[in-house]
Design an enzyme around this catalytic site. Structure first.
Site, PDB file in Angstrom:
ATOM      1  N   HIS A 267       0.864  -1.202   0.000  1.00 54.80           N
ATOM      2  CA  HIS A 267       0.000   0.000   0.000  1.00 54.80           C
ATOM      3  C   HIS A 267       0.897   1.247   0.000  1.00 54.80           C
ATOM      4  CE1 HIS A 267      -3.429   2.505   0.610  1.00 54.80           C
ATOM      5  NE2 HIS A 267      -3.714   2.249   1.875  1.00 54.80           N
ATOM      6  N   HIS A 309      -2.258  -2.259  -9.647  1.00 55.35           N
ATOM      7  CA  HIS A 309      -3.217  -1.591  -8.762  1.00 55.35           C
ATOM      8  C   HIS A 309      -4.512  -2.402  -8.762  1.00 55.35           C
ATOM      9  CE1 HIS A 309      -5.747   1.567  -7.041  1.00 55.35           C
ATOM     10  NE2 HIS A 309      -4.619   2.117  -6.650  1.00 55.35           N
ATOM     11  N   ASP A 370       2.865   5.453  -6.657  1.00 54.72           N
ATOM     12  CA  ASP A 370       4.117   5.328  -5.886  1.00 54.72           C
ATOM     13  C   ASP A 370       5.347   5.191  -6.759  1.00 54.72           C
ATOM     14  OD1 ASP A 370       1.966   3.554  -3.901  1.00 54.72           O
ATOM     15  OD2 ASP A 370       3.080   5.276  -3.127  1.00 54.72           O
TER      16      ASP A 370
HETATM   17  C1  SDX Z   1      -1.382   2.162  -3.335  1.00 59.89           C
HETATM   18  O1  SDX Z   1      -6.092   0.795  -3.284  1.00 59.89           O
HETATM   19  C2  SDX Z   1      -5.606   1.989  -3.512  1.00 59.89           C
HETATM   20  O2  SDX Z   1      -6.281   2.885  -3.968  1.00 59.89           O
HETATM   21  C3  SDX Z   1      -4.177   2.179  -3.042  1.00 59.89           C
HETATM   22  C4  SDX Z   1      -3.511   3.484  -3.436  1.00 59.89           C
HETATM   23  C5  SDX Z   1      -4.117   4.653  -2.710  1.00 59.89           C
HETATM   24  O3  SDX Z   1      -3.977   5.790  -3.196  1.00 59.89           O
HETATM   25  O4  SDX Z   1      -4.636   4.454  -1.581  1.00 59.89           O
HETATM   26  O5  SDX Z   1      -3.622   3.697  -4.837  1.00 59.89           O
HETATM   27  C6  SDX Z   1      -2.035   3.472  -3.067  1.00 59.89           C
HETATM   28  O6  SDX Z   1      -1.341   1.352  -2.457  1.00 59.89           O
HETATM   29  C7  SDX Z   1      -0.853   1.865  -4.709  1.00 59.89           C
HETATM   30  C8  SDX Z   1      -0.307   0.406  -4.861  1.00 59.89           C
HETATM   31  C9  SDX Z   1       1.111   0.394  -4.277  1.00 59.89           C
HETATM   32  N1  SDX Z   1       1.613  -0.969  -4.171  1.00 59.89           N
HETATM   33  C10 SDX Z   1       2.602  -1.421  -5.000  1.00 59.89           C
HETATM   34  O7  SDX Z   1       3.071  -0.764  -5.922  1.00 59.89           O
HETATM   35  C11 SDX Z   1       3.107  -2.813  -4.656  1.00 59.89           C
HETATM   36  C12 SDX Z   1       3.258  -3.639  -5.954  1.00 59.89           C
HETATM   37  N2  SDX Z   1       1.918  -3.897  -6.486  1.00 59.89           N
HETATM   38  C13 SDX Z   1       1.308  -5.186  -6.110  1.00 59.89           C
HETATM   39  O8  SDX Z   1       1.622  -5.625  -4.827  1.00 59.89           O
HETATM   40  C14 SDX Z   1      -0.164  -5.254  -6.537  1.00 59.89           C
HETATM   41  O9  SDX Z   1      -0.244  -4.795  -7.821  1.00 59.89           O
HETATM   42  C15 SDX Z   1      -1.209  -4.551  -5.707  1.00 59.89           C
HETATM   43  C16 SDX Z   1      -1.146  -4.932  -4.273  1.00 59.89           C
HETATM   44  C17 SDX Z   1      -1.084  -3.081  -5.828  1.00 59.89           C
HETATM   45  C18 SDX Z   1      -2.590  -4.966  -6.262  1.00 59.89           C
HETATM   46  O10 SDX Z   1      -2.726  -6.311  -6.048  1.00 59.89           O
HETATM   47  P1  SDX Z   1      -4.081  -7.089  -6.462  1.00 59.89           P
HETATM   48  O11 SDX Z   1      -5.114  -6.164  -6.971  1.00 59.89           O
HETATM   49  O12 SDX Z   1      -4.437  -7.983  -5.337  1.00 59.89           O
HETATM   50  O13 SDX Z   1      -3.648  -7.886  -7.721  1.00 59.89           O
HETATM   51  P2  SDX Z   1      -2.946  -9.275  -7.664  1.00 59.89           P
HETATM   52  O14 SDX Z   1      -1.901  -9.275  -6.591  1.00 59.89           O
HETATM   53  O15 SDX Z   1      -4.004 -10.325  -7.624  1.00 59.89           O
HETATM   54  O16 SDX Z   1      -2.200  -9.267  -9.079  1.00 59.89           O
HETATM   55  C19 SDX Z   1      -2.851  -9.772 -10.234  1.00 59.89           C
HETATM   56  C20 SDX Z   1      -1.730 -10.447 -11.034  1.00 59.89           C
HETATM   57  C21 SDX Z   1      -1.027 -11.545 -10.243  1.00 59.89           C
HETATM   58  O17 SDX Z   1      -0.494 -12.471 -11.182  1.00 59.89           O
HETATM   59  P3  SDX Z   1      -1.424 -13.795 -11.543  1.00 59.89           P
HETATM   60  O18 SDX Z   1      -1.771 -14.445 -10.216  1.00 59.89           O
HETATM   61  O19 SDX Z   1      -2.624 -13.269 -12.290  1.00 59.89           O
HETATM   62  O20 SDX Z   1      -0.495 -14.646 -12.407  1.00 59.89           O
HETATM   63  O21 SDX Z   1      -0.711  -9.471 -11.343  1.00 59.89           O
HETATM   64  C22 SDX Z   1       0.511  -9.843 -10.715  1.00 59.89           C
HETATM   65  C23 SDX Z   1       0.150 -10.825  -9.608  1.00 59.89           C
HETATM   66  O22 SDX Z   1       1.236 -11.695  -9.357  1.00 59.89           O
HETATM   67  N3  SDX Z   1       1.088  -8.612 -10.155  1.00 59.89           N
HETATM   68  C24 SDX Z   1       2.382  -8.283 -10.263  1.00 59.89           C
HETATM   69  C25 SDX Z   1       2.474  -7.013  -9.645  1.00 59.89           C
HETATM   70  N4  SDX Z   1       1.269  -6.637  -9.191  1.00 59.89           N
HETATM   71  C26 SDX Z   1       0.413  -7.629  -9.508  1.00 59.89           C
HETATM   72  N5  SDX Z   1       3.432  -8.924 -10.813  1.00 59.89           N
HETATM   73  C27 SDX Z   1       4.635  -8.261 -10.736  1.00 59.89           C
HETATM   74  N6  SDX Z   1       4.800  -7.045 -10.173  1.00 59.89           N
HETATM   75  C28 SDX Z   1       3.750  -6.391  -9.617  1.00 59.89           C
HETATM   76  N7  SDX Z   1       3.908  -5.198  -9.037  1.00 59.89           N
END
Ligand code: SDX
Length: 434
Positions: A267, A309, A370
């Site tokens: 997050h 996201h 971010d």
């Molecule tokens: C913020 O919610 C908000 O509004 C938050 C925010 C706000 O203003 O409050 O916008 C702020 O928190 C932004 C997000 C910051 N976090 C990161 O940058 C951390 C890296 N991102 C991931 O951890 C992830 O993308 C999330 C947590 C942001 C979202 O995760 P989801 O929606 O649960 O999606 P998921 O984990 O199910 O991913 C879907 C697929 C998966 O692969 P498959 O299972 O389909 O094969 O995408 C892949 C994931 O493995 N994936 C990534 C990835 N993010 C998702 N693979 C590599 N790198 C990534 N960053």
């Protein structure tokens, strides 16, 4: 005219029920499932709330497919271009942009709540000097609840607004002092002759030993960054604030729960994690492609921080604005540091390579808010472990606005999700003693 409802048939019993469809101002129609358990005896299952509305709200609208973000109907691009963080605070809290009189009164009120109770200073000395400033923020913000018992009737609208004003006003002071404490520097008190963001940079970087004036371009860049971080619908930390607040806990303790949730690298902690990732890439000497491969490898915990996201399946509109600010700051020499230029170069190359890669394209993984913000913070001289603190400073107004909206809803009730129980069936206790 089709009826705004859905029909659901239980194939186990043949029973058919109708559930109302709720019409939003914009966004998907929403099935009202409140009567489902009563009619069919079933719960619904949606871990992580992928497709579940936990509440109604008039504050912020996101469209993940179109990359739209609006505060009270105003596009984020217009607010970032023309508004100020304090004016945006008024908009989020009260629902309308202020007129000049309202703005002047609001600014006066916020400025006259920037000081902390002098006894709060002692909280800092209880922390190790190398404590993460987010640990200090959680502790000191929660401690505010020990100082404002007098007007904490969460059912009194004016008490809620007073608490909101205090939190918006005091967060920059608490944040700046968490940095000063870590550096072994004296606390710098707020200067009410300065603007909101200018005052924060003053408290962070001025020193009693010499004259200090804030670079207006940096203050402006910070103000825009705070606008972009101000609110974001029902994200994890805002949902934490709503759930904690639904028990009618005091707003200061409730905000501390939001800060705790924001700290996670999935997050708000991602901005710090992005810089650590870019630095690791630059220092590794390995090709960028090897990191892209690691991000795709399910057996490797490595993820591209700042990418992906839950809602945006297109560019995060905030990332686009922040990327422009990055370029402006580097172009006008605001961050001479070559390291920062190298970080930005790596970030741009990573974005380009990832957005051409099928894995990221097929999963709609784009840079989020971010991905670039950390580079700007570095350019401002903000240390790495303060990045999420700045996110918390910006998001405070979103948290208190969403909390205030919930507490003002006569139908609001304590949040108490149910579960899909998968544990042991009922069984008798067997005494291990013979
Ligand atoms: C913020 O919610 C908000 O509004 C938050 C925010 C706000 O203003 O409050 O916008 C702020 O928190 C932004 C997000 C910051 N976090 C990161 O940058 C951390 C890296 N991102 C991931 O951890 C992830 O993308 C999330 C947590 C942001 C979202 O995760 P989801 O929606 O649960 O999606 P998921 O984990 O199910 O991913 C879907 C697929 C998966 O692969 P498959 O299972 O389909 O094969 O995408 C892949 C994931 O493995 N994936 C990534 C990835 N993010 C998702 N693979 C590599 N790198 C990534 N960053």
């Amino acid at each position: 005219m089709p009826k705004d409802s859905v029909t659901l048939t239980d194939n186990r019993t043949g029973k058919t029920i109708e559930l109302d469809l709720l019409s939003p101002t914009c966004g998907p129609m929403t099935i009202d499932i409140r009567s489902l358990y009563k009619q069919l005896g079933y719960f619904t299952y949606d871990p992580g709330f992928m497709a579940t509305a936990s509440c109604w709200s008039n504050i912020t609208y996101l469209d993940g497919e179109k990359g739209i973000l609006e505060y009270r109907g105003y596009p984020i691009e217009q607010l970032a271009e023309s508004s100020t963080y304090l004016e945006t605070c008024y908009l989020l809290l009260h629902g309308e942009l202020p007129d000049q009189t309202q703005m002047d009164e609001f600014e006066y009120t916020i400025k006259h709540h920037t000081m902390l109770h002098e006894q709060l200073l002692r909280f800092y000395s209880g922390f190790r000097r190398d404590s993460h400033p987010m640990a200090i923020m959680v502790g000191v913000v929660a401690a505010l609840s020990a100082f404002y018992h007098d007007d904490e009737d969460v059912h009194n609208p004016q008490d809620r607004i007073n608490a909101a004003h205090r939190l918006i006003a005091k967060m920059p002071t608490i944040a700046a002092w968490s940095y000063r404490y870590a550096q072994g520097l004296p606390f710098v008190y707020p200067d009410n002759s300065l603007g909101f963001s200018e005052n924060f940079l003053h408290m962070m970087f001025s020193t009693p030993a010499e004259k200090y004036s804030v670079d207006p371009l940096l203050a402006k860049a910070l103000d825009v960054i705070l606008i972009l971080h101000a609110d974001h619908e029902q994200n994890a930390s805002t949902s934490t604030v709503r759930l904690a607040g639904s028990s009618q806990a005091n707003p200061f303790a409730v905000l501390a729960s939001g800060i705790a949730s924001l700290w996670g690298p999935a997050h708000g902690g991602a901005n710090e994690a992005v810089i650590k990732m870019l630095t690791e890439i630059n220092e590794s000497g390995k090709p960028l492609a090897s990191f892209i491969d690691r991000a795709k490898d399910k057996s490797d915990r490595f993820r591209l921080m700042g990418f992906g996201h839950r809602v945006y399946k297109n560019f995060d509109p905030r990332a686009k604005i922040i990327r422009e600010i990055c370029h402006e700051m580097l172009a006008n020499g605001q961050c001479q540091n070559l390291e920062h230029q190298k970080l930005l170069d790596t970030a741009m190359e990573l974005e380009r390579v990832a957005l051409e890669d099928e894995y990221f394209i097929s999963r709609n993984l784009y840079p989020n808010v971010d991905f670039y913000s950390g580079i700007i913070f570095l350019g401002m001289g903000i240390p790495l472990n303060m990045f999420t603190v700045l996110f918390a400073v910006g998001r405070t107004v979103g948290w208190v606005s969403q909390w205030n909206e919930m507490m003002g809803d006569k139908e609001s009730k304590i949040g108490r999700p149910r579960q899909l129980y998968t544990g042991s069936a009922s069984r008798d206790y067997e005494d291990i003693k013979p």
